[in-house]
Write a protein that holds these residues in place. Sequence first.
Motif, PDB file in Angstrom:
ATOM      1  N   LEU A  60       0.839  -1.193   0.000  1.00 13.22           N
ATOM      2  CA  LEU A  60       0.000   0.000   0.000  1.00 13.22           C
ATOM      3  C   LEU A  60       0.877   1.247   0.000  1.00 13.22           C
ATOM      4  CD1 LEU A  60      -2.612  -1.102   2.682  1.00 13.22           C
ATOM      5  CD2 LEU A  60      -2.914  -1.098   0.188  1.00 13.22           C
ATOM      6  N   HIS A  61       0.293   2.342  -0.458  1.00 14.25           N
ATOM      7  CA  HIS A  61       0.976   3.636  -0.502  1.00 14.25           C
ATOM      8  C   HIS A  61       0.108   4.678   0.189  1.00 14.25           C
ATOM      9  CE1 HIS A  61       4.049   2.375  -3.461  1.00 14.25           C
ATOM     10  NE2 HIS A  61       3.134   1.452  -3.692  1.00 14.25           N
ATOM     11  N   VAL A  62       0.756   5.654   0.802  1.00 15.22           N
ATOM     12  CA  VAL A  62       0.055   6.772   1.430  1.00 15.22           C
ATOM     13  C   VAL A  62       0.363   8.027   0.618  1.00 15.22           C
ATOM     14  CG1 VAL A  62      -0.219   8.173   3.500  1.00 15.22           C
ATOM     15  CG2 VAL A  62       0.179   5.715   3.710  1.00 15.22           C
ATOM     16  N   VAL A  63      -0.695   8.705   0.210  1.00 16.16           N
ATOM     17  CA  VAL A  63      -0.581   9.909  -0.594  1.00 16.16           C
ATOM     18  C   VAL A  63      -1.025  11.098   0.251  1.00 16.16           C
ATOM     19  CG1 VAL A  63      -1.439  11.054  -2.680  1.00 16.16           C
ATOM     20  CG2 VAL A  63      -1.061   8.585  -2.688  1.00 16.16           C
ATOM     21  N   ALA A  64      -0.178  12.119   0.346  1.00 14.39           N
ATOM     22  CA  ALA A  64      -0.525  13.361   1.046  1.00 14.39           C
ATOM     23  C   ALA A  64      -1.087  14.339   0.015  1.00 14.39           C
ATOM     24  CB  ALA A  64       0.707  13.958   1.715  1.00 14.39           C
ATOM     25  N   VAL A  65      -2.251  14.913   0.329  1.00 13.81           N
ATOM     26  CA  VAL A  65      -2.978  15.753  -0.618  1.00 13.81           C
ATOM     27  C   VAL A  65      -3.170  17.147  -0.033  1.00 13.81           C
ATOM     28  CG1 VAL A  65      -5.142  15.955  -1.902  1.00 13.81           C
ATOM     29  CG2 VAL A  65      -4.193  13.692  -1.429  1.00 13.81           C
ATOM     30  N   ASP A  66      -2.904  18.154  -0.857  1.00 15.55           N
ATOM     31  CA  ASP A  66      -3.125  19.551  -0.468  1.00 15.55           C
ATOM     32  C   ASP A  66      -4.607  19.870  -0.627  1.00 15.55           C
ATOM     33  OD1 ASP A  66      -3.196  22.290  -0.075  1.00 15.55           O
ATOM     34  OD2 ASP A  66      -2.153  22.766  -1.942  1.00 15.55           O
ATOM     35  N   LEU A  67      -5.307  20.021   0.480  1.00 17.49           N
ATOM     36  CA  LEU A  67      -6.759  20.234   0.432  1.00 17.49           C
ATOM     37  C   LEU A  67      -7.133  21.617  -0.082  1.00 17.49           C
ATOM     38  CD1 LEU A  67      -7.869  18.488   3.731  1.00 17.49           C
ATOM     39  CD2 LEU A  67      -7.796  17.570   1.401  1.00 17.49           C
ATOM     40  N   GLY A  68      -6.219  22.556  -0.056  1.00 14.61           N
ATOM     41  CA  GLY A  68      -6.516  23.902  -0.544  1.00 14.61           C
ATOM     42  C   GLY A  68      -6.735  23.965  -2.042  1.00 14.61           C
ATOM     43  N   SER A  69      -6.464  22.889  -2.738  1.00 13.06           N
ATOM     44  CA  SER A  69      -6.559  22.856  -4.197  1.00 13.06           C
ATOM     45  C   SER A  69      -7.957  22.557  -4.718  1.00 13.06           C
ATOM     46  CB  SER A  69      -5.613  21.786  -4.751  1.00 13.06           C
ATOM     47  OG  SER A  69      -4.306  21.994  -4.308  1.00 13.06           O
ATOM     48  N   PHE A  70      -8.876  22.163  -3.842  1.00 12.72           N
ATOM     49  CA  PHE A  70     -10.130  21.592  -4.334  1.00 12.72           C
ATOM     50  C   PHE A  70     -11.347  22.501  -4.297  1.00 12.72           C
ATOM     51  CE2 PHE A  70      -7.632  17.847  -3.023  1.00 12.72           C
ATOM     52  CZ  PHE A  70      -7.507  17.285  -4.276  1.00 12.72           C
ATOM     53  N   GLY A  71     -11.362  23.508  -3.486  1.00 13.15           N
ATOM     54  CA  GLY A  71     -12.526  24.378  -3.419  1.00 13.15           C
ATOM     55  C   GLY A  71     -13.775  23.627  -3.007  1.00 13.15           C
ATOM     56  N   ALA A  72     -14.853  23.864  -3.724  1.00 13.47           N
ATOM     57  CA  ALA A  72     -16.160  23.317  -3.354  1.00 13.47           C
ATOM     58  C   ALA A  72     -16.269  21.805  -3.532  1.00 13.47           C
ATOM     59  CB  ALA A  72     -17.254  24.006  -4.167  1.00 13.47           C
ATOM     60  N   SER A  73     -15.335  21.184  -4.266  1.00  9.59           N
ATOM     61  CA  SER A  73     -15.418  19.729  -4.461  1.00  9.59           C
ATOM     62  C   SER A  73     -14.960  18.962  -3.220  1.00  9.59           C
ATOM     63  CB  SER A  73     -14.611  19.293  -5.687  1.00  9.59           C
ATOM     64  OG  SER A  73     -13.243  19.570  -5.503  1.00  9.59           O
ATOM     65  N   LEU A  74     -14.388  19.674  -2.228  1.00  3.51           N
ATOM     66  CA  LEU A  74     -13.997  19.041  -0.981  1.00  3.51           C
ATOM     67  C   LEU A  74     -15.012  19.378   0.093  1.00  3.51           C
ATOM     68  CD1 LEU A  74     -11.640  17.496   0.569  1.00  3.51           C
ATOM     69  CD2 LEU A  74     -11.180  19.774   1.492  1.00  3.51           C
ATOM     70  N   LYS A  75     -15.520  18.339   0.739  1.00  7.49           N
ATOM     71  CA  LYS A  75     -16.490  18.542   1.821  1.00  7.49           C
ATOM     72  C   LYS A  75     -16.021  17.783   3.056  1.00  7.49           C
ATOM     73  CE  LYS A  75     -20.510  18.947  -1.270  1.00  7.49           C
ATOM     74  NZ  LYS A  75     -20.108  20.219  -1.715  1.00  7.49           N
ATOM     75  N   TRP A  76     -16.155  18.421   4.214  1.00  5.14           N
ATOM     76  CA  TRP A  76     -15.891  17.750   5.489  1.00  5.14           C
ATOM     77  C   TRP A  76     -17.213  17.202   5.982  1.00  5.14           C
ATOM     78  CZ3 TRP A  76     -11.173  16.960   7.684  1.00  5.14           C
ATOM     79  CH2 TRP A  76     -10.092  17.644   7.105  1.00  5.14           C
ATOM     80  N   GLU A  77     -17.297  15.882   6.094  1.00  2.00           N
ATOM     81  CA  GLU A  77     -18.556  15.245   6.454  1.00  2.00           C
ATOM     82  C   GLU A  77     -18.362  14.263   7.599  1.00  2.00           C
ATOM     83  OE1 GLU A  77     -20.964  15.413   2.307  1.00  2.00           O
ATOM     84  OE2 GLU A  77     -19.367  13.918   2.385  1.00  2.00           O
ATOM     85  N   GLU A  78     -19.385  14.172   8.426  1.00  2.00           N
ATOM     86  CA  GLU A  78     -19.343  13.285   9.595  1.00  2.00           C
ATOM     87  C   GLU A  78     -19.374  11.836   9.138  1.00  2.00           C
ATOM     88  OE1 GLU A  78     -22.239  12.712  13.281  1.00  2.00           O
ATOM     89  OE2 GLU A  78     -21.618  14.798  12.995  1.00  2.00           O
ATOM     90  N   SER A  79     -18.520  11.051   9.771  1.00  2.00           N
ATOM     91  CA  SER A  79     -18.460   9.631   9.459  1.00  2.00           C
ATOM     92  C   SER A  79     -18.126   8.881  10.738  1.00  2.00           C
ATOM     93  CB  SER A  79     -17.416   9.387   8.362  1.00  2.00           C
ATOM     94  OG  SER A  79     -17.477   8.058   7.908  1.00  2.00           O
TER      95      SER A  79
END
Length: 117
Positions: A60-79
């Motif tokens: 497996l691989h772990v990818v670090a992602v810059d969340l500032g790049s996504f705008g409205a397509s990124l949502k923080w949702e309860e899980s």
Amino acid sequence: MSDLPTTAYKVLTADQMAALERDGRFAGAAIDLQDGYIHMSTAAQLTETVDKHFAGQSDLHVVAVDLGSFGASLKWEESRGGQLFPHLYGPLLLETVIAYAPMSRGEDGIIRLPVTG
């Protein structure tokens, strides 16, 4: 919500990692496609995510992602456990990846994060 992390992590299989590198984008694993978004985790959530959803898997691989790049397509949702998780409603683009590495654990069992910048 300014106290939310600006980096999230996605666990990929070796084949998925190769496809991201080759194609410059990742549309999602089977569960992502089923749910309609790409599941990601914060640094604090990553080890539990791996233990719950990737138990027994290797390469497996772990990818670090810059969340500032996504705008409205990124949502923080309860899980899981009422925690907020970053969900990406769109493809993960290689240009938003700030680091990646084969997954490994420290002596404490915690998943090591890929080294960024």
